[in-house]
Write an enzyme that holds these catalytic residues in place. Structure first.
Site, PDB file in Angstrom:
ATOM      1  N   ARG A 131      56.071  -7.606  60.796  1.00  0.00           N
ATOM      2  CA  ARG A 131      56.256  -7.952  59.381  1.00  0.00           C
ATOM      3  C   ARG A 131      57.563  -7.377  58.866  1.00  0.00           C
ATOM      4  O   ARG A 131      57.988  -6.310  59.294  1.00  0.00           O
ATOM      5  CB  ARG A 131      55.112  -7.336  58.558  1.00  0.00           C
ATOM      6  CG  ARG A 131      53.753  -7.953  58.865  1.00  0.00           C
ATOM      7  CD  ARG A 131      53.254  -8.699  57.626  1.00  0.00           C
ATOM      8  NE  ARG A 131      52.104  -9.526  57.942  1.00  0.00           N
ATOM      9  CZ  ARG A 131      50.841  -9.114  57.847  1.00  0.00           C
ATOM     10  NH1 ARG A 131      50.596  -7.880  57.435  1.00  0.00           N
ATOM     11  NH2 ARG A 131      49.857  -9.932  58.134  1.00  0.00           N
ATOM     12  N   GLY A 154      50.771  10.554  74.334  1.00  0.00           N
ATOM     13  CA  GLY A 154      52.023   9.787  74.372  1.00  0.00           C
ATOM     14  C   GLY A 154      52.451   9.412  75.777  1.00  0.00           C
ATOM     15  O   GLY A 154      51.767   8.660  76.468  1.00  0.00           O
ATOM     16  N   VAL A 166      46.654   8.480  74.642  1.00  0.00           N
ATOM     17  CA  VAL A 166      46.421   9.929  74.717  1.00  0.00           C
ATOM     18  C   VAL A 166      47.677  10.632  75.226  1.00  0.00           C
ATOM     19  O   VAL A 166      48.192  10.308  76.303  1.00  0.00           O
ATOM     20  CB  VAL A 166      45.235  10.259  75.662  1.00  0.00           C
ATOM     21  CG1 VAL A 166      44.987  11.765  75.695  1.00  0.00           C
ATOM     22  CG2 VAL A 166      43.976   9.525  75.228  1.00  0.00           C
ATOM     23  N   LYS A 182      41.777  11.185  70.518  1.00  0.00           N
ATOM     24  CA  LYS A 182      42.270  11.358  71.895  1.00  0.00           C
ATOM     25  C   LYS A 182      41.276  12.155  72.731  1.00  0.00           C
ATOM     26  O   LYS A 182      41.037  11.848  73.909  1.00  0.00           O
ATOM     27  CB  LYS A 182      43.634  12.050  71.858  1.00  0.00           C
ATOM     28  CG  LYS A 182      44.711  11.217  71.160  1.00  0.00           C
ATOM     29  CD  LYS A 182      45.943  12.047  70.852  1.00  0.00           C
ATOM     30  CE  LYS A 182      47.011  11.238  70.147  1.00  0.00           C
ATOM     31  NZ  LYS A 182      48.091  12.072  69.596  1.00  0.00           N
ATOM     32  N   ILE A 214      52.724  11.241  78.524  1.00  0.00           N
ATOM     33  CA  ILE A 214      52.170  11.953  79.689  1.00  0.00           C
ATOM     34  C   ILE A 214      51.123  11.055  80.361  1.00  0.00           C
ATOM     35  O   ILE A 214      50.200  10.595  79.698  1.00  0.00           O
ATOM     36  CB  ILE A 214      51.474  13.277  79.276  1.00  0.00           C
ATOM     37  CG1 ILE A 214      52.406  14.160  78.446  1.00  0.00           C
ATOM     38  CG2 ILE A 214      50.968  14.026  80.501  1.00  0.00           C
ATOM     39  CD1 ILE A 214      51.730  15.405  77.886  1.00  0.00           C
ATOM     40  N   GLU A 241      51.359  10.261  62.044  1.00  0.00           N
ATOM     41  CA  GLU A 241      50.616   9.025  61.826  1.00  0.00           C
ATOM     42  C   GLU A 241      50.982   8.431  60.466  1.00  0.00           C
ATOM     43  O   GLU A 241      51.466   9.140  59.581  1.00  0.00           O
ATOM     44  CB  GLU A 241      49.108   9.315  61.832  1.00  0.00           C
ATOM     45  CG  GLU A 241      48.576   9.781  63.166  1.00  0.00           C
ATOM     46  CD  GLU A 241      48.853   8.785  64.272  1.00  0.00           C
ATOM     47  OE1 GLU A 241      48.364   7.659  64.225  1.00  0.00           O
ATOM     48  OE2 GLU A 241      49.589   9.143  65.208  1.00  0.00           O
TER      49      GLU A 241
HETATM   50  N1  HSE Z   1      50.828  11.391  65.402  1.00  0.00           N
HETATM   51  C1  HSE Z   1      50.696  11.561  66.808  1.00  0.00           C
HETATM   52  C2  HSE Z   1      51.174  12.948  67.177  1.00  0.00           C
HETATM   53  C3  HSE Z   1      51.509  10.513  67.514  1.00  0.00           C
HETATM   54  O1  HSE Z   1      51.819  13.605  66.354  1.00  0.00           O
HETATM   55  O2  HSE Z   1      50.878  13.411  68.259  1.00  0.00           O
HETATM   56  C4  HSE Z   1      51.131  10.330  68.958  1.00  0.00           C
HETATM   57  O3  HSE Z   1      49.816   9.918  69.119  1.00  0.00           O
END
Ligand code: HSE
Length: 438
Positions: A45, A134, A132, A205, A136, A190
């Site tokens: 968007r 990022g 979970v 996570k 890794i 987030e």
């Molecule tokens: N908001 C999350 C963090 C982003 O700070 O780890 C990754 O999931």
């Protein structure tokens, strides 16, 4: 071989990163996947006429369902986040017989059971490595690399924003709100930063880690969740004096009574490697019966690191296109008919050690009253420290470390201590974990 066609939902921090990584490393990725991977359709968007890097030849629409229903798309990559319409889009993609890659931890934690059942019925894969920690590859490590083991427990720093805030508070004495703002500007936080600060993101996570470690259904609503917003500068300093660091951990443990799933600030000995994981970095410590401890460390948030995990999933799914659906890695690590119903423990039944801080009048008998209450509750004190009252004040901070005890007993003792006339306000309680290998 014909290229694999990707439909990308979302071109924000992670979606934009994914398009860029696929374009930047196209040749290397194709060498690994065995065929070319190309984004042909994307939904985003508010882009106007601008085309993010890697999307020059991509048809961009505002209608995400058009991407999911595009017969040319082989793999739908969902990177819009949140519950709805992500759930509907993913279910529609599955219904259309498409494989799905997602980084959406809330979606998997809350709707994963439904989504995996639908995928199983259709013989398609839903891959979620980026959900979970990022970049890794922790899902792969646990689901595949550790498949010879009984997992005993997992403890992880799985929210980068929270770890960044605690690190800056400890190292620079910075203000909570100021650090959070920086994390938002860096694209780590987030959309709703209370998810980071109050532990909801980490709980999403943890719930996923617990299911793939122990072969139980996803049960997000049973994760005990406490954030970092009440961690004070005093507690950070006292923990340090006692040889500990405060980290926001997700912990899941298999006990004889059931499975623990909890997210909360935790004192851990500063000599542990994981205690020294700072800033936005994530780390997951896994205790397995045959391997022993293993630690997985890396960037848990950010555009390129998260895209790294998304693209790895795309490569895996590309390889899966030619495998028999019955012989793929199961979504939750264990075969669907071997997922069991081991109970999840309530916090009352969790056994752990504690750090307590209370403010009490500095007069004879107070310490004796407090220690009597602890003794009556069956709680053994490991260390105790009283700070001199500040000039002009008549109350002092008392800090204690206790041995491990069932949480219900600790709650009872805290109520009794708070009822003492000499104690003002609430007792601060932070759980303590040794994270030792025995
Ligand atoms: N908001 C999350 C963090 C982003 O700070 O780890 C990754 O999931």
């Amino acid at each position: 071989m014909k290229p694999v066609n990707i439909g990308l939902l979302g071109l924000g921090t992670v979606g934009g990163g994914t398009a860029r990584v696929l374009a930047n490393n196209a040749a290397e990725i194709a060498r690994r996947a065995g065929r070319e991977i190309q984004v042909i359709h994307a939904a985003a968007r508010g882009l106007g006429d601008s085309k993010p890097e890697g999307t020059a030849n991509v048809d961009i629409t505002e209608d995400a369902f058009a991407v999911v229903n595009n017969p040319e798309v082989d793999i739908v990559v969902e990177l819009i986040g949140g519950d709805s319409p992500a759930r509907e889009l993913v279910l529609q993609a599955i219904d259309n017989g498409k494989h799905v890659v997602t980084a959406n931890k809330a979606l998997i934690a809350k709707h994963g059971n439904e989504i995996f059942a639908a995928a199983q019925a259709k013989g398609v894969v839903v891959a979620f490595e980026a959900a979970v920690a990022g970049g890794i590859p922790i899902i792969k490590a646990i689901r595949e690399g550790l498949s010879a083991n009984h997992i005993q427990w997992i403890a992880g720093i799985i929210n980068g924003t929270g770890n960044f805030i605690l690190t800056e508070m400890r190292d620079k004495g910075r203000d909570f709100a100021d650090v959070l703002k920086e994390a938002q500007e860096l694209g780590y936080a987030e959309a709703d930063p209370t998810f980071d600060v109050e532990g909801i993101d980490a709980a999403h996570k943890l719930c996923i880690l617990s299911s793939i470690a122990f072969g139980v259904p996803l049960q997000f609503e049973k994760v005990y969740t406490e954030g970092i917003s009440k961690v004070s500068q005093d507690d950070v300093s006292y923990a340090s004096e006692l040889g500990y660091r405060i980290k926001h951990l997700g912990i899941t443990r298999a006990t004889e009574q059931g499975i623990e799933m909890r997210v909360h600030p935790t004192l851990i000995p500063e000599r542990r490697l994981i205690a020294n994981v700072d800033g936005v970095m994530n780390a997951v410590l896994v205790m397995a019966d045959k391997l022993g401890p293993s630690l997985y460390y890396g960037a848990g948030a950010g555009s390129d690191p998260t895209a790294s995990a998304v693209v790895a999933d795309i490569v895996d799914v590309t390889r899966d296109l030619t495998t028999d659906p019955e012989n793929r890695v199961p979504h939750l690590a264990f075969q669907p008919d071997h997922i069991n119903d081991t109970p999840i423990l309530t916090m009352d039944d969790v056994v752990t050690a504690y750090y307590l801080r209370m403010n009490a009048e500095d007069k004879p008998g107070v310490m004796a009253d407090i220690t009597r209450i602890m003794g009556e509750a069956g709680i053994s004190i490991e260390a105790i420290m009283q700070k001199e009252p500040a000039p002009g004040e008549s109350t002092a901070n008392i800090i204690m470390l206790t041995q491990r005890i069932r949480e219900a007993q600790m709650n009872q003792a805290m109520v009794a201590i708070q009822a003492l006339d000499a104690v003002s306000g609430e007792v601060t309680r932070i759980r303590v974990e040794s994270l030792a290998s025995d």
